[in-house]
Scaffold this motif. Structure first.
Motif, PDB file in Angstrom:
ATOM      1  N   ASP A 105       0.851  -1.188   0.000  1.00 46.97           N
ATOM      2  CA  ASP A 105       0.000   0.000   0.000  1.00 46.97           C
ATOM      3  C   ASP A 105       0.888   1.241   0.000  1.00 46.97           C
ATOM      4  OD1 ASP A 105      -1.790   2.043   0.338  1.00 46.97           O
ATOM      5  OD2 ASP A 105      -2.702   1.270   2.167  1.00 46.97           O
ATOM      6  N   TRP A 106       1.060   1.857  -1.161  1.00 45.63           N
ATOM      7  CA  TRP A 106       1.981   2.978  -1.306  1.00 45.63           C
ATOM      8  C   TRP A 106       1.458   4.264  -0.683  1.00 45.63           C
ATOM      9  CZ3 TRP A 106      -0.832   6.483  -4.041  1.00 45.63           C
ATOM     10  CH2 TRP A 106      -1.824   5.987  -4.903  1.00 45.63           C
ATOM     11  N   ARG A 107       0.189   4.320  -0.297  1.00 47.25           N
ATOM     12  CA  ARG A 107      -0.357   5.553   0.296  1.00 47.25           C
ATOM     13  C   ARG A 107       0.045   5.723   1.757  1.00 47.25           C
ATOM     14  NH1 ARG A 107      -6.089   3.855  -2.066  1.00 47.25           N
ATOM     15  NH2 ARG A 107      -5.081   1.918  -1.462  1.00 47.25           N
ATOM     16  N   GLY A 108       0.469   4.650   2.391  1.00 42.76           N
ATOM     17  CA  GLY A 108       0.844   4.739   3.798  1.00 42.76           C
ATOM     18  C   GLY A 108       0.767   3.385   4.459  1.00 42.76           C
ATOM     19  N   ASN A 109       0.064   3.306   5.583  1.00 42.15           N
ATOM     20  CA  ASN A 109      -0.120   2.045   6.292  1.00 42.15           C
ATOM     21  C   ASN A 109       1.221   1.424   6.677  1.00 42.15           C
ATOM     22  OD1 ASN A 109      -1.585  -0.029   7.453  1.00 42.15           O
ATOM     23  ND2 ASN A 109      -1.603  -1.253   5.584  1.00 42.15           N
ATOM     24  N   ASN A 110       2.097   2.233   7.247  1.00 44.74           N
ATOM     25  CA  ASN A 110       3.386   1.763   7.762  1.00 44.74           C
ATOM     26  C   ASN A 110       4.334   1.255   6.681  1.00 44.74           C
ATOM     27  OD1 ASN A 110       2.863   2.188  10.615  1.00 44.74           O
ATOM     28  ND2 ASN A 110       1.390   0.526  10.435  1.00 44.74           N
TER      29      ASN A 110
END
Length: 346
Positions: free
Chosen positions: A155-160
């Motif tokens: 998940d390139w948007r975030g989520n660690n």
């Protein structure tokens, strides 16, 4: 179909993640107004940047229904991804087969076997794909195929993910938003994650890929021709591919920096001395890219920060710290290259 085993498998991976601390961002003190940082990925449980990818690939395959109880997992790799996937396969009690070139370091082979993986050796890097498909068909197993799925499993948007981690860790630095992030490319998944993340968060940060000899990523970036192939394999394990991999997203990479292989080895030696511990050759490739951009920024009178990665430990490449082995594999001139890199650091 009951999802009891799947629920347990996902829970074990998530629990493993919860037990693992984030990796450190290491500052490399330098004179001047340009600050250098390296995200130290060696501290993952399986010892490299590929731990993140392996976790994402397993979750992706599990939740897509491709991997079930008893599924044999097959991966094509130059070593580090296979080590990390063997780690997760053991965690889930799954058989694992690593399809790796014969040139893969002995240390990496031993780590794959330590985690319970079985080795299937091929003669060249371009032979891993067919062999992996053949093994998956023969065993009724699943070919994980990092080269296709690396860019979409994370998940390139975030989520660690690694990009979000870097920007969070940079928040209190004097130049908190990096001017450049420098990475290598094996699958292209890391450059895709960073490239998409900085666009999504609207950061001015640019992405550079440091690329070794015999890699098709640099000519592809220049031409856009996905059909490019070569019969030669990269000698810098983990980065550079003989074909353009599906996960390499050309449009989110701002610049390619070709790096001669002997310079990668020299930079590996110099950076190991600066950090006080051994790092691997792909990190040496990154370091050459970092130094080139640092010089360019300094000549333009710019201040800022550059972030790169320590991909794995030099303990996986003992032969590359032996001058005789390096001369045999890469030719003469190492001492001169080491001195050149030292001068670039000053």
């Amino acid at each position: 179909m009951p999802r009891t085993w799947l629920d347990g498998a996902v829970s074990r991976i998530e629990a493993d993640f919860a037990r693992s601390a984030d990796t450190h961002l290491v500052a490399l003190p330098m004179p001047g107004n340009i600050d250098l940082f390296f995200k130290d990925e060696t501290t993952h449980p399986s010892g490299s940047l590929k731990h993140r990818l392996a976790r994402s690939l397993f979750l992706y395959a599990l939740c897509n229904g491709w991997v079930r109880a008893g599924t044999t997992v097959i991966e094509a790799s130059s070593g580090s991804t296979a080590i990390s996937e063997a780690y997760f396969a053991r965690l889930l009690g799954l058989p694992f087969v690593a399809v790796v070139p014969r040139t893969t370091s002995a240390e990496k082979r031993a780590q794959i076997e330590f985690y319970g993986g079985r080795l299937h050796l091929v003669d060249s890097a371009d032979a891993v794909y067919e062999a992996s498909h053949r093994l998956a068909a023969a065993t009724g197993g699943h070919f994980m195929d990092q080269f296709t799925y690396a860019e979409r499993a994370t998940d390139w948007r975030g989520n660690n993910n690694i990009a979000e981690s870097v920007f969070n860790q940079m928040a209190l630095e004097r130049h908190p938003v990096p001017a450049w992030i420098v990475v290598g490319a094996g699958t292209g998944g890391t450059s895709a994650t960073f490239g998409r993340f900085v666009r999504y968060r609207r950061h001015p940060t640019r992405i550079a890929v440091a690329d070794p000899e015999n890699s098709m990523f640099t000519p592809y970036h220049a031409s856009g021709d996905r059909a490019l192939v070569t019969a030669h394999s990269s000698r810098i394990e983990g980065i550079g591919r003989p074909r353009v991999e599906p996960s390499f997203i050309r449009e989110v990479v701002d610049e390619m920096i070709p790096v001669p292989d002997l310079e990668s080895i020299a930079a590996m030696r110099v950076l190991s001395a600066l950090l006080g511990r051994r790092i691997g050759p792909s990190t040496g490739t990154n370091f050459i890219g970092v130094l080139a951009l640092r010089r360019r920024m300094a000549e333009a009178g710019q201040a800022g920060s550059i972030v790169s990665l320590i991909c794995d430990s030099g303990e996986r490449y003992a032969d590359l710290f032996d001058d005789g082995c390096v001369a045999e594999r890469f030719g003469p001139g190492l001492a001169e290259k080491v001195e050149s890199v030292r001068q670039a650091v000053l």
